[in-house]
Each structure stands twice: as C-alpha cells, then as structure tokens.
Design an enzyme around this catalytic site. Structure first.
Site, PDB file in Angstrom:
ATOM      1  N   ARG A   1       0.873  -1.192   0.000  1.00  0.00           N
ATOM      2  CA  ARG A   1       0.000   0.000   0.000  1.00  0.00           C
ATOM      3  C   ARG A   1       0.896   1.223   0.000  1.00  0.00           C
ATOM      4  O   ARG A   1       1.877   1.284   0.740  1.00  0.00           O
ATOM      5  CB  ARG A   1      -0.886   0.015   1.236  1.00  0.00           C
ATOM      6  CG  ARG A   1      -1.568   1.362   1.440  1.00  0.00           C
ATOM      7  CD  ARG A   1      -2.600   1.316   2.502  1.00  0.00           C
ATOM      8  NE  ARG A   1      -3.763   0.565   2.066  1.00  0.00           N
ATOM      9  CZ  ARG A   1      -4.906   0.483   2.758  1.00  0.00           C
ATOM     10  NH1 ARG A   1      -5.009   1.107   3.911  1.00  0.00           N
ATOM     11  NH2 ARG A   1      -5.923  -0.216   2.310  1.00  0.00           N
TER      12      ARG A   1
ATOM     13  N   HIS B   1      -8.060   0.043  -5.450  1.00  0.00           N
ATOM     14  CA  HIS B   1      -7.902  -0.805  -4.265  1.00  0.00           C
ATOM     15  C   HIS B   1      -8.514  -2.165  -4.626  1.00  0.00           C
ATOM     16  O   HIS B   1      -9.598  -2.517  -4.165  1.00  0.00           O
ATOM     17  CB  HIS B   1      -8.631  -0.157  -3.085  1.00  0.00           C
ATOM     18  CG  HIS B   1      -8.336  -0.760  -1.750  1.00  0.00           C
ATOM     19  ND1 HIS B   1      -7.703  -1.974  -1.586  1.00  0.00           N
ATOM     20  CD2 HIS B   1      -8.600  -0.308  -0.498  1.00  0.00           C
ATOM     21  CE1 HIS B   1      -7.597  -2.231  -0.291  1.00  0.00           C
ATOM     22  NE2 HIS B   1      -8.132  -1.235   0.392  1.00  0.00           N
TER      23      HIS B   1
HETATM   24  C1  NCD Z   1     -10.278   1.867   2.435  1.00  0.00           C
HETATM   25  C2  NCD Z   1      -8.993   2.387   1.825  1.00  0.00           C
HETATM   26  O1  NCD Z   1      -7.895   2.218   2.397  1.00  0.00           O
HETATM   27  O2  NCD Z   1      -9.095   2.940   0.744  1.00  0.00           O
HETATM   28  N1  NCD Z   1     -10.037   1.123   3.608  1.00  0.00           N
HETATM   29  C3  NCD Z   1      -9.852  -0.226   3.504  1.00  0.00           C
HETATM   30  O3  NCD Z   1      -8.882  -0.686   2.959  1.00  0.00           O
HETATM   31  N2  NCD Z   1     -10.822  -1.018   3.989  1.00  0.00           N
HETATM   32  C4  NCD Z   1     -11.305   2.906   2.633  1.00  0.00           C
HETATM   33  C5  NCD Z   1     -10.923   4.110   3.426  1.00  0.00           C
HETATM   34  O4  NCD Z   1      -9.818   4.237   3.947  1.00  0.00           O
HETATM   35  O5  NCD Z   1     -11.800   4.965   3.537  1.00  0.00           O
END
Ligand code: NCD
Length: 309
Positions: A103, A131
């Site tokens: 990430r 994502h």
């Molecule tokens: C999301 C992201 O990281 O984009 N979270 C996740 O991975 N469940 C949503 C968010 O952060 O709002």
C-alpha cells in the site's frame, strides 16, 4: 516464469473472478482443508500508509493457510525514510518472501514495484487510484448477499472523488450485464471524469445526485457508503465542511428498500450512525470478514497452489 501480479480488479477475467470467488466460498466453508497449504511460504506486507483491515486481513489470511508474515506498517519504519525507491525495496523483499502486498500513497507505486519484483505483488491501495483487494472483498460480499451481479443497481455515496474503493468497484462491476449506478456525492466530491467517461463509453446507465433520500435510494440493491478521505484533501477547512455531509441513520434507513444492503469498506467516521449497525441490512462487518477469505483465495491463486478436492 514471470510472477503474476494484481494491480487492478480487471486483471482477472470474469471467469477467473468466478473461480476466485468460488474458492473463497470453499475456504469459508472448509477452513481445515486449507490450513497447511502455505506451510513454508511467507507474505510481506509493505504498508507505506495506515491500514487496519487490509494489512491484518492479509496477515490473517496467510496465517490461516499455514504460512508466515513479515513486513512493515509505516513508511517511517522502512528504508523509505532513508530515500530507498519502491523498486529497490521490492527487489530486496523478493529475496525474503514469496508474495507481497503493498500500500502506497502514490498512485502507481505498486505497479512500479512489480516491474522489478521476482514474486507476485498485490496492490493493497495506491493513493486515490485503485484498491483491487477491497473490490474483490466487495464482490464476494455482494455475490453472497444477492447471488449474482447482473442487473443490480448500486448506489455509491460519499467521497467519490478520492475514494479509491469506489473507482475500483465501479470498474469491476461495469463488466456485468444490466448494471446501473446511482452516484451520490456533493458537487465537489463527484467521481473523477475518467470514471464518468468510462461509464459513458460502455453505455452504462448512471445518475449523479446530491441527496441521500428516498429518491436516490428507492431502486438500490446495494448502498456503498464511504468516508470523506481527509488525507487526500489539500486543506483542512474543505475537509471539515464536507466531513458530515452524509449521515446514514435510523430515520434514513426507514426510507430505504427492505432488501437494500449497506456496505462500507471501513473505517467509518460519522457517515453511518452506530444505531444502523443493528439493522439487518447493515452488512459492513460481515464484509470485513469476507476480506480474509478472498485474500486467502488470492494468495493461493497468485502462488499457483491448489488443494486436492
Ligand atoms: C479503504 C482504503 O484504504 O481505501 N479502507 C480499507 O482498505 N478497507 C477505505 C478508506 O480508507 O476509507
């Protein structure tokens, strides 16, 4: 053989996706069958941005499969703090692990990293872009709730501009027949034009509206709520003005169809009132659980591991 990576939900064909979702369902029903399949394997979780669900569900997934985990949870605790590039980091991690989930706040960073990697790299969220593993989680949840994707009307509400989960989900669902979208956002947080253009190019019906009310909810099969993405705003004032634009509460749920399920990638801030958690249509905690099964299925698929049926 070159490793297979996952950068976008469209990297899998719809047939491959069906197989992946079937595998996740089998893992859910028969966890013991898969408990040792990754013995001797390691996943590296390389997180340059905060995360709870995504990182921990990758780690839980690998542990459920009998494998091990290593990695870092913030930029400051890796050599990125010394100026190392993601490509170099990835080339090194290839020597220590069999698969990696990355990430990064910069759009495209996991893609750059994958180019030098000797092991499969999974995009675990890149800036405001994509994502894909959240989308796989969302698809598994939707299929489990509704049984199919064709002819569903999906409402997406909140920060549709910066919400990468929204962009990935629209992308993935756009491949199914008869799909329709209701895009509910304030004017400033509408979906980016490239997302809108792709809907137009594919002739997919969509409506953009501001209100979360009986009119926007009346035809929905799924309402996908999202938080306002504070970290991607240029100034705090704009964030404060936008942050409570939508609050889904008991009163609003009274206006929604009886079969309209509520999803949210989480974390939630104020956009879903806790009183909604007890509504039988609220499915966001189940959704987080599905995130583990689908990541187990994904790890197995990218590592090319199979379990005798
Ligand atoms: C999301 C992201 O990281 O984009 N979270 C996740 O991975 N469940 C949503 C968010 O952060 O709002």
């Amino acid at each position: 053989m070159a490793p297979r990576h996952l950068m976008s939900p469209l990297d899998f064909s719809t047939e491959e996706l069906d197989k992946l979702l079937d595998l996740a369902n089998d893992i859910e029903c028969n966890p013991d069958k898969y408990a040792h399949v990754c013995e001797g394997k390691r996943i590296a979780t390389l997180f340059y941005e905060p995360s709870t669900r995504t990182r921990l569900s990758f780690e839980a997934a690998m542990m459920n499969l009998g494998g091990k985990v290593l990695g870092f949870a913030s930029q400051d605790s890796s050599s990125a703090a010394k100026g190392e590039s993601v490509s170099d980091t990835m080339r090194i991690v290839s020597c220590y692990a069999d698969i990696a989930a990355m990430r990064h706040p910069k759009e495209g960073a996991p893609l750059v990293a994958s180019m030098k990697s000797l092991i499969p790299v999974i995009n675990a969220g890149d800036g405001g872009h994509q994502h894909p593993t959240q989308t796989l989680t969302d698809l598994l949840t939707i299929r489990s709730l509704k049984g199919h994707f064709d002819h569903l009307t999906i409402g997406l509400c909140g920060d549709l501009k910066f919400g990468r989960t929204v962009h990935s989900l629209i992308n993935a669902l756009s491949r199914y027949e008869g799909i329709k979208f209701v895009l509910i956002s304030p004017e400033e947080l509408r979906v980016p034009s490239y997302v809108r253009d792709s809907l137009v190019a594919k002739n997919i019906p969509y409506r953009e509206v501001i209100g979360l009310d009986s009119d926007s909810m009346k035809d929905l099969d799924i309402l996908y709520m999202t938080r306002v993405q504070r970290e991607r705003f240029f100034n705090e004032e704009d964030y404060l003005r936008m942050k409570d634009f939508y609050i889904l509460d008991k009163e609003k749920m009274k206006l929604a169809p009886p079969e309209m399920y509520v999803l949210h990638p989480l974390p939630r801030v104020n956009e879903i009132s806790v009183e909604v958690d007890n509504d039988k249509r609220a499915k966001y905690f189940e959704q987080a659980q599905y995130g583990v099964y689908i990541r187990e299925a994904l790890i197995l698929t990218l590592l090319g591991l199979e379990v005798a049926q």
